[in-house]
Structures are given as structure tokens and as C-alpha cells.
Motif scaffolding. Sequence first.
Motif, PDB file in Angstrom:
ATOM      1  N   LYS A   1     -27.945  59.370   0.239  1.00 33.12           N
ATOM      2  CA  LYS A   1     -29.390  59.546   0.169  1.00 33.12           C
ATOM      3  C   LYS A   1     -29.983  58.443  -0.702  1.00 33.12           C
TER       4      LYS A   1
ATOM      5  N   ALA B   1     -26.189  62.709   2.084  1.00 32.28           N
ATOM      6  CA  ALA B   1     -27.270  62.941   3.044  1.00 32.28           C
ATOM      7  C   ALA B   1     -26.721  63.006   4.462  1.00 32.28           C
ATOM      8  N   GLY B   2     -25.532  63.540   4.610  1.00 36.46           N
ATOM      9  CA  GLY B   2     -24.978  63.731   5.936  1.00 36.46           C
ATOM     10  C   GLY B   2     -23.561  63.211   6.060  1.00 36.46           C
TER      11      GLY B   2
ATOM     12  N   THR C   1     -35.417  68.805   7.914  1.00 36.55           N
ATOM     13  CA  THR C   1     -33.973  68.579   7.836  1.00 36.55           C
ATOM     14  C   THR C   1     -33.200  69.862   7.508  1.00 36.55           C
ATOM     15  N   SER C   2     -33.810  70.785   6.780  1.00 36.45           N
ATOM     16  CA  SER C   2     -33.116  72.014   6.412  1.00 36.45           C
ATOM     17  C   SER C   2     -32.918  72.945   7.605  1.00 36.45           C
TER      18      SER C   2
ATOM     19  N   ASN D   1     -37.534  64.408   7.135  1.00 42.40           N
ATOM     20  CA  ASN D   1     -38.096  65.664   6.659  1.00 42.40           C
ATOM     21  C   ASN D   1     -39.620  65.638   6.618  1.00 42.40           C
TER      22      ASN D   1
ATOM     23  N   TYR E   1     -31.917  61.918   6.806  1.00 40.00           N
ATOM     24  CA  TYR E   1     -30.717  62.754   6.764  1.00 40.00           C
ATOM     25  C   TYR E   1     -29.909  62.478   8.030  1.00 40.00           C
TER      26      TYR E   1
END
Length: 397
Positions: free
Chosen positions: A73, A386-387, A154-155, A126, A112
Motif C-alpha cells: 500500500k 494491499a493485496g 475495497t472492503s 476505494n 488494492y
Amino acid sequence: MDDHRNSTTKNAVGLCLLPQELIQNIFLSLVLPEIIRLKLLNKSFSRIISDNTFVRQYNSLSTSTTWLFVYKKRWLRDAALHSFTDRSSDRWFRIPISELLKPIQFHGEDLYFLAASNNVFLFASNTVREVVAVNLISVTVKKIPPSPLGPRGTSSWRRSGMKLVTDPTGSGHFRFMFAEFVDNRPVLFVYESRTDTWRSTEAEENTNTNEFSFSFSPRGAGHVFLNVVHGPMESVLVATMPDECDKSVVLRPRFNVAGANDDLTVGFSWGNVMDMLHVYGDGYMMVVKSEGGNTRNVRVLKRVELWGLSLDGRKWEFVSAVPGVIEKPYAAMMGCLEEKNGVVRAALVSNCEGVWDMTWLSFDTKWNRWTWMPLPDCKMKGWNMAGISFSSGLTLP
């Protein structure tokens, strides 16, 4: 920097003096980021790498190579994927993507990383609530239109509840699938890049006690399993075929095991709260068990088990446990899991005092054999994850 550039140039000149067949054999032993870098280095290398015969030979070898991709991130202007492959176990590769993403306006926002398959990678924003598809090899990027559920942050994207499937012909087309409860019913959503459209179908409940509404074997048969709900005793999954998404079925496997009512977390665990982490993917479930450590907010990993769907899809069955003792302190842990060609791969990523530690686990279902290795440092201290995703079959165009 100049000394390094001069050294690289001298090495390239020396390599060009070798017979072309020998150069091709050397190039065939390299992984894709190295090939791309060589292709940009000089015209002679570019001609060799662009040769149709070399492309066919290289892609034949590359399809069996598995990659683990991690996205830190950070600001979009310095966006990069960090990749590690089982063919080169001593270092990470850095793949810059900031230039690729320039045509898409994200207002400087960090992204993300959702999923990867072959050369296609999905990223989500996001702020503007959009998903973009990046093809690393064709160097293209496109926005995916909002799903029937509308724009999503993203969540909203759950790793085990979505799947990216690319066209095996190498055309660059792909399907992006995810499953959600809509009006208390599991629904499958599928984006088709060929038509740039979404479609949705309600998954059918399995009412036959012996067989499903379409023929499939739950584990290792190339089917897609999307996890919708996870509980300590029962899960809800949607199963479908990657190329026939008009039919899907609901599976409700039970998890009957002592201690299943203990504290449970799915996908991401804070060490001071949870005793058991479940990581789902492709009809399998990895159970990571921990115990309290000597320090507050720190736990110690003690045991890793692999479970899989039963043949009737009605329960989780124990498959195997990682042999020996893997003791690892952590304050937070996450993981990802995939199955391909009878091999289950999982990455466990833990953080303790700001330091990230990664372990690659593999289980060969045919030979009932585990392999695992700690990954080298990815220089992530102080950064947020971030992924993370596995991918196989990165190929040259």
C-alpha cells in the motif's frame, strides 16, 4: 548507478557474441520479468525473444510456473507489484505498474490488488469504487463497468468469494466471478471481458442427496468454488464451471471437529483475539491453529491443517497436516490459497513488530506430500499489505 549500467551493457554485448541457439537456451531458463527486461535492453535480444519458435518454447515452460504476487500500500505514482516464483527461490522481482495506470484517473489514490490469472491483474479503488484490469504483457488497462450490485469499495471484495479466470487460448479475455447473498439467496455474478457485460444467476440449492444438478467432482476437477459465508460449524459456497457460468449450485459443507466453536477468523487474524484462522480457496480450507505467546498481542503458530470438500459437498473432510512443528510468533496473520493440477498452494503472511514474514506451503494431493519454504525478505517493514494472490501461466504474446 552509471557503473551498474555500464556493467549491464558490457555483459549484454558479451552475451550477443554467443551463438543464437545458446542464447535462446539461456533465455529459456529465465523467468518472465527477466525476459521482459532483456527484451528492452537491445534490439538483438528483442528479435530473439520475439521469434515465434522461442515464444512457443518459452510459453510451454512458463505455463507450469507458479507466481506469488504481493502489492504494498503506497502512493499510485510509485505503484509496483512484487513477485516471487517457485522457479527462482532466492529473490523477489519488482514489476512497476504506475505508468500502466496513468490512463485511469484515480486522483492519486493508492489501490488494492484483488486477483490475478495469467497475464491479467485486477485492482480496486476505494474512493471512486472502480475495478480495473491490467494486462502486464500486452501493456493495456481497462475499467470494468460496475456490477449489478453497483459500485463497491475495497472492503466489499472478499478474496475467497471471487475468482478471475482467463481464456486459455491466450487471447487476453477473461471472466471475473464473485458470489454474494442477495435477498438472503446466494447469487453468482460474472463479468465477461469479451462482451464487456455482467450477468447474474441465482444459485440452485442441492436437493438431491446423491448428485448435483450438474456433473462435477468437488476437488481438483477445474471447477470454481466461491465462498459466500463462513462459520465455525458450516460454510456456504457457490460452485460453477469456469466456461458455463449459467448454472451454479449452493453447497453447505459442515465442519464437524472438536474445538470448532473456539474463536475463529477468516482471511485475516489479529493475534491477541483469535485461536484459529481459516483460509479458503478452490474447494479447500486451510486451518491455522495458534496458542498464546509470552507477549501481549502476540500469538504463536502451532499447527497447519488442510481440509477439502467431501464428494457430496456436504462436509469438510480432513486431508492432511503439515508435518513437524512450525512455530512462528505473530501479531497479525493473513493467507491465500489456490489449487491447480492437483497441487494446493498457500501463502501465510504474518506480521510481528512491523516485520512481515512469508511462508509458501504446497501439498501434492497425488503423492500426499508437503513442501514448504520461508520466502526471502520483501522489504516490507513499515508498509501495509494491499493485496496478495497466486497466479500461473504468465506468457509472452
